[in-house]
Design an enzyme around this catalytic site. Structure first.
Site, PDB file in Angstrom:
ATOM      1  N   HIS A   1       0.862  -1.184   0.000  1.00 25.02           N
ATOM      2  CA  HIS A   1       0.000   0.000   0.000  1.00 25.02           C
ATOM      3  C   HIS A   1       0.896   1.230   0.000  1.00 25.02           C
ATOM      4  O   HIS A   1       1.699   1.427   0.909  1.00 25.02           O
ATOM      5  CB  HIS A   1      -0.918   0.013   1.230  1.00 25.02           C
ATOM      6  CG  HIS A   1      -1.850   1.194   1.251  1.00 25.02           C
ATOM      7  ND1 HIS A   1      -3.123   1.135   0.733  1.00 25.02           N
ATOM      8  CD2 HIS A   1      -1.680   2.464   1.705  1.00 25.02           C
ATOM      9  CE1 HIS A   1      -3.705   2.314   0.875  1.00 25.02           C
ATOM     10  NE2 HIS A   1      -2.853   3.135   1.464  1.00 25.02           N
ATOM     11  N   CYS A   2       0.762   2.050  -1.035  1.00 23.88           N
ATOM     12  CA  CYS A   2       1.634   3.206  -1.205  1.00 23.88           C
ATOM     13  C   CYS A   2       0.865   4.482  -0.845  1.00 23.88           C
ATOM     14  O   CYS A   2      -0.058   4.874  -1.570  1.00 23.88           O
ATOM     15  CB  CYS A   2       2.142   3.296  -2.649  1.00 23.88           C
ATOM     16  SG  CYS A   2       3.285   4.667  -2.917  1.00 23.88           S
ATOM     17  N   PRO A   3       1.216   5.146   0.261  1.00 23.31           N
ATOM     18  CA  PRO A   3       0.505   6.388   0.605  1.00 23.31           C
ATOM     19  C   PRO A   3       0.809   7.526  -0.353  1.00 23.31           C
ATOM     20  O   PRO A   3       0.008   8.458  -0.484  1.00 23.31           O
ATOM     21  CB  PRO A   3       1.024   6.697   2.018  1.00 23.31           C
ATOM     22  CG  PRO A   3       2.348   6.022   2.103  1.00 23.31           C
ATOM     23  CD  PRO A   3       2.240   4.786   1.255  1.00 23.31           C
TER      24      PRO A   3
END
EC number: 2.3.1.225
Length: 361
Positions: free
Chosen positions: A191-193
């Site tokens: 999960h890439c913010p």
């Protein structure tokens, strides 16, 4: 001729029918608007444009990413490109513009594309899976398999499938549940913010294009700004004069200097993952490298060829989205008699009962 006796009948002695009150006007029932599936989606996502755009609920860093790219590139085109075009070549803004367009398009595709979310099991499907877990062979034996796991064979290698208690399904191979988005994602990478979304099977190619093009753009701007300041400082003017003549170049230089190393390192790491057909999640857990305790275990998804692995990850056909977020929710309302029909039917029955009472009297 016979004399007929007529007897006066008291009108009050007869049972007069009670006048039937008119049916009460009922409020009009407007037909319920058909809802789309994205409106009742159970995951922690946000939808825009009637379900066409999907992002994570915690996407506050995405505007920062977009703002840094647009601000740095805008300062470069305004303050550095005119000087470089005059003293070097006119190809510099063209190259920078092409890289900028690639970065923005790939970023938006990564952020607004379904990463490969798997739909959750319906209550009927969940109940059927529970029966299979409790009694997998249909026998009354006291033996029970290890809870909530299945085993499948991929390229002559046993792979365990874990049960997801949130989605009520056995996760397919390489699938993991994202705690931030609360969804099971196929070929989950991470999960890439910075992009405001999960990176998975359907948007990994866009993510890889984004970080590679961003690394080229950052290195290109850093090199051009350094050249700009070096040319201005020639002739005994010094670096201070060059910074005074183009103060925006100092900001670009700082931003690019502190970001280019991390972006280049990230691009190199994901290039390694693409070449070996691995995901970030698998590499961190050491699923196929012996870190998890599995000695002499190879990657069952690798084609043992860098070219084939790269083509499989980046050039394969785009799989369809499985959540059908713009589809309509099926209605569970059964066909019933309307309240107006019930009221009129009851009034008609009362009238018939009164008529029969008068006749019998």
């Amino acid at each position: 001729m016979k004399n007929l006796d007529y007897q006066q009948i008291d009108p009050q002695a007869l049972a007069t029918p009670t006048p039937t009150p008119p049916p009460r006007p009922l409020p009009e029932h407007k037909p319920r608007r058909a809802r789309r599936k994205w409106e009742v989606f159970p995951g922690k996502n946000r939808f825009c444009c009637d379900g066409r755009v999907i992002v994570a609920r915690q996407c506050g860093v995405l505007p920062l990413t977009l703002g840094l790219i647009v601000l740095t590139s805008g300062l470069f085109f305004i303050f550095d490109c005119p000087f470089l075009v005059e003293h070097l070549t006119g190809c510099i803004p063209v190259i920078g513009g092409v890289l900028f367009v690639f970065v923005i398009i790939s970023l938006l595709q990564t952020s607004f594309t379904d990463p490969g979310i798997l739909p959750r099991a319906t209550p009927e499907e969940a109940a059927d899976i529970e029966k299979q877990i409790d009694n997998p062979t249909g026998s009354s034996s006291s033996y029970r398999p290890p809870p909530r796991t299945k085993e499948v064979v991929i390229n002559q290698q046993v792979v365990k499938l874990k049960y997801c208690f949130t989605c009520k399904i056995f996760r397919p191979p390489r699938t993991s549940h994202c705690s931030l988005c609360d969804n099971c994602v196929e070929r989950f990478d991470h999960h890439c913010p910075w992009v405001g979304n999960c990176v998975g099977k359907r948007n990994y190619r866009f993510f890889y294009t984004f970080i590679v093009s961003l690394s080229f753009l950052t290195a290109f701007i850093f090199g051009c700004v350094t050249t700009h300041l070096a040319l201005r400082s020639q002739g005994g003017n010094g670096l201070v004069f060059a910074l005074q003549a183009s103060p925006a170049s100092a900001l670009e230089l700082v931003v690019c200097f502190f970001s280019v190393w991390s972006i280049l390192g990230l691009s190199g790491f994901h290039t390694y993952l693409v070449a070996t057909n691995l995901t970030t999640n698998e590499d961190i857990k050491g699923s196929w490298s012996g870190k998890s305790g599995n000695e002499d275990v190879g990657n069952p998804y690798s084609y043992n060829s860098i070219t084939k692995n790269c083509c499989s990850v980046l050039c394969g056909p785009m799989p369809p989205s499985l959540i059908d977020r713009r589809g309509f929710v099926p209605s569970d309302d059964s066909v019933q008699t309307s309240p107006v029909e019930i009221e009129l039917s009851a009034a008609k029955n009362d009238t018939n009962m009164v008529g029969r009472a008068v006749t019998s009297g």
